[in-house]
Scaffold this motif. Structure first.
Motif, mmCIF file in Angstrom:
data_model
loop_
_atom_site.group_PDB
_atom_site.id
_atom_site.type_symbol
_atom_site.label_atom_id
_atom_site.label_comp_id
_atom_site.label_asym_id
_atom_site.label_seq_id
_atom_site.Cartn_x
_atom_site.Cartn_y
_atom_site.Cartn_z
ATOM 1 N N VAL A 7 0.857 -1.187 0.000
ATOM 2 C CA VAL A 7 0.000 0.000 0.000
ATOM 3 C C VAL A 7 0.891 1.235 0.000
ATOM 4 O O VAL A 7 1.767 1.368 0.854
ATOM 5 C CB VAL A 7 -0.923 0.010 1.241
ATOM 6 C CG1 VAL A 7 -1.731 1.299 1.292
ATOM 7 C CG2 VAL A 7 -1.852 -1.191 1.228
ATOM 8 N N ALA A 8 0.674 2.136 -0.964
ATOM 9 C CA ALA A 8 1.495 3.341 -1.069
ATOM 10 C C ALA A 8 0.605 4.556 -1.307
ATOM 11 O O ALA A 8 -0.094 4.626 -2.324
ATOM 12 C CB ALA A 8 2.508 3.196 -2.201
ATOM 13 N N GLU A 9 0.617 5.480 -0.353
ATOM 14 C CA GLU A 9 -0.141 6.740 -0.455
ATOM 15 C C GLU A 9 -1.606 6.495 -0.814
ATOM 16 O O GLU A 9 -2.201 7.228 -1.607
ATOM 17 C CB GLU A 9 0.504 7.670 -1.484
ATOM 18 C CG GLU A 9 1.910 8.123 -1.121
ATOM 19 C CD GLU A 9 1.933 8.948 0.171
ATOM 20 O OE1 GLU A 9 0.999 9.737 0.374
ATOM 21 O OE2 GLU A 9 2.884 8.785 0.956
ATOM 22 N N LEU A 10 -2.192 5.499 -0.210
ATOM 23 C CA LEU A 10 -3.576 5.121 -0.512
ATOM 24 C C LEU A 10 -4.557 6.118 0.092
ATOM 25 O O LEU A 10 -4.435 6.508 1.257
ATOM 26 C CB LEU A 10 -3.865 3.723 0.044
ATOM 27 C CG LEU A 10 -5.222 3.117 -0.285
ATOM 28 C CD1 LEU A 10 -5.331 2.819 -1.774
ATOM 29 C CD2 LEU A 10 -5.440 1.840 0.530
ATOM 30 N N SER A 11 -5.536 6.530 -0.693
ATOM 31 C CA SER A 11 -6.542 7.463 -0.198
ATOM 32 C C SER A 11 -7.908 7.103 -0.763
ATOM 33 O O SER A 11 -8.020 6.475 -1.821
ATOM 34 C CB SER A 11 -6.188 8.908 -0.581
ATOM 35 O OG SER A 11 -6.185 9.066 -1.986
ATOM 36 N N GLY A 36 -3.836 8.980 2.468
ATOM 37 C CA GLY A 36 -2.427 8.806 2.131
ATOM 38 C C GLY A 36 -1.653 7.848 3.014
ATOM 39 O O GLY A 36 -0.534 8.159 3.429
ATOM 40 N N ILE A 37 -2.198 6.687 3.296
ATOM 41 C CA ILE A 37 -1.488 5.728 4.148
ATOM 42 C C ILE A 37 -0.600 4.815 3.294
ATOM 43 O O ILE A 37 -0.885 4.536 2.136
ATOM 44 C CB ILE A 37 -2.459 4.873 4.991
ATOM 45 C CG1 ILE A 37 -3.367 4.026 4.101
ATOM 46 C CG2 ILE A 37 -3.292 5.751 5.902
ATOM 47 C CD1 ILE A 37 -4.229 3.058 4.868
ATOM 48 N N GLY A 227 -8.213 8.682 9.123
ATOM 49 C CA GLY A 227 -7.724 8.277 7.817
ATOM 50 C C GLY A 227 -6.225 8.207 7.674
ATOM 51 O O GLY A 227 -5.709 7.805 6.628
ATOM 52 N N GLY A 228 -5.466 8.573 8.703
ATOM 53 C CA GLY A 228 -4.010 8.570 8.639
ATOM 54 C C GLY A 228 -3.406 7.533 9.563
ATOM 55 O O GLY A 228 -3.985 7.175 10.586
#
Length: 319
Positions: A7-11, A36-37, A227-228
């Motif tokens: 998972v890269a910069e998932l939003s 953005g996780i 969300g972070g």
């Protein structure tokens, strides 16, 4: 170990309508459920994914399974894009949502499992071996001919876990798997998951509000809020991040003033001959016990570990 989940910069952003100032006016707003996780999960790891209601846990799981399409970022599970390759991915994953069943409500468990076998095209020998193993370890032997609607919550949950594992998934997503279960059912489910991970090497991503699940099953924990990703690391490190404390309960021969002069600890409570001393969770209790034994008439003592829930609450509060 190679990474099974990347998972890269998932939003994920949702557009919602809220009531405006006028009687018939609606205002459109954007809500960032996941912001953005980034993380990876290697093959065979059991990871706790925790946070308060509305933190973004379930939204993340739904993107990992392909139910929701990300608004941004990169996501791969077993080398597949969940949203675009959902049909291929479904054979590699198992999913259990604690408050929703994947079983057929009016059918006995045995018939539900038969339908699962046909849906996943599981070879007969493999299906029987997996079913027998799950039935034995989850104590479902007397329930196979009972309609799902007649099962208790704990029985249905064990039935759902079995259904999710019949096709030998590489990764198992568990969303509140012990919600509403009694102590015995919780212990049975936890024991089964430990054995599954140890023997089969199944990767497990666990979201739960029952922090005992995390403490007993996971060495790694991720904490999400608004969300972070707030924390990603060892369970022991979570105590340090939250500045948690262990408690030494000391029983003296007689009632005395609060214990003083013990380096690294402080007395937080007294009740007759019993006193409670707090010290950092990362510190050893041995030197503290030695100091008390040398200076006070010690009869007995016990050590209490910090409550993970309190640690996380302090992190949420910004402490």
């Amino acid at each position: 170990m190679s990474d099974l989940i990347e998972v890269a910069e998932l939003s994920k952003t949702f557009r919602v309508r809220r009531k405006g100032s006028g009687p018939f006016r609606r205002v459109r707003e954007e809500v960032r459920a996941v912001d953005g996780i980034s993380f990876t999960v290697p093959h065979g790891e059991m990871v706790g994914y925790i946070g308060p209601n509305g933190a973004g846990k379930s939204t993340t799981i739904k993107m990992l399974t392909g139910i929701l399409t990300p608004s941004g970022g990169r996501l791969r599970v077993a080398g597949l894009d969940p949203a675009r390759e959902r049909t291929r991915l479904v054979r590699r994953i198992g999913v259990v949502f604690g408050q929703r069943t994947t079983l057929w409500w009016d059918l006995p468990l045995r018939d539900s499992y038969g339908l699962v076998r046909r849906m996943y095209r599981i070879p007969e020998a493999r299906y029987r071996a997996n079913l027998e193993r799950c039935v034995e370890l989850l104590d479902l032997d007397g329930l196979l001919d009972v309609p799902v609607r007649q099962l208790s919550l704990g029985q249905r949950m064990r039935g759902d876990i079995t259904a999710a594992l019949l096709h030998d998934p590489d990764v198992l997503y568990l969303d509140e798997p012990t919600i509403g279960l009694d102590v015995i059912s919780k212990a049975r489910v936890r024991g089964f998951l430990r054995e599954l991970n140890a023997e089969q090497g199944t990767t497990v991503l666990l979201t739960t509000h029952d922090l005992t699940d995390i403490e007993q099953l996971c060495k790694r924990v991720m904490v999400i809020d608004h969300g972070g990703l707030m924390y990603d690391g060892a369970l022991a490190g979570l105590h340090e991040a939250g500045e948690s404390e262990r408690t030494l309960v000391v029983d003296l021969e007689r009632e005395l003033p609060p214990i003083e002069g013990v380096h690294g600890a402080r007395t937080v409570r007294t009740e007759g001959p019993r006193q409670w001393l707090a010290f950092p969770a990362s510190a050893s209790a041995a030197p503290i016990v030695s100091q008390i034994a040398d200076a006070y008439p010690l009869m007995d003592l016990s050590l209490r570990e910090p409550d993970i829930e309190d640690v996380i609450a302090r992190m949420y509060a910004g402490e």
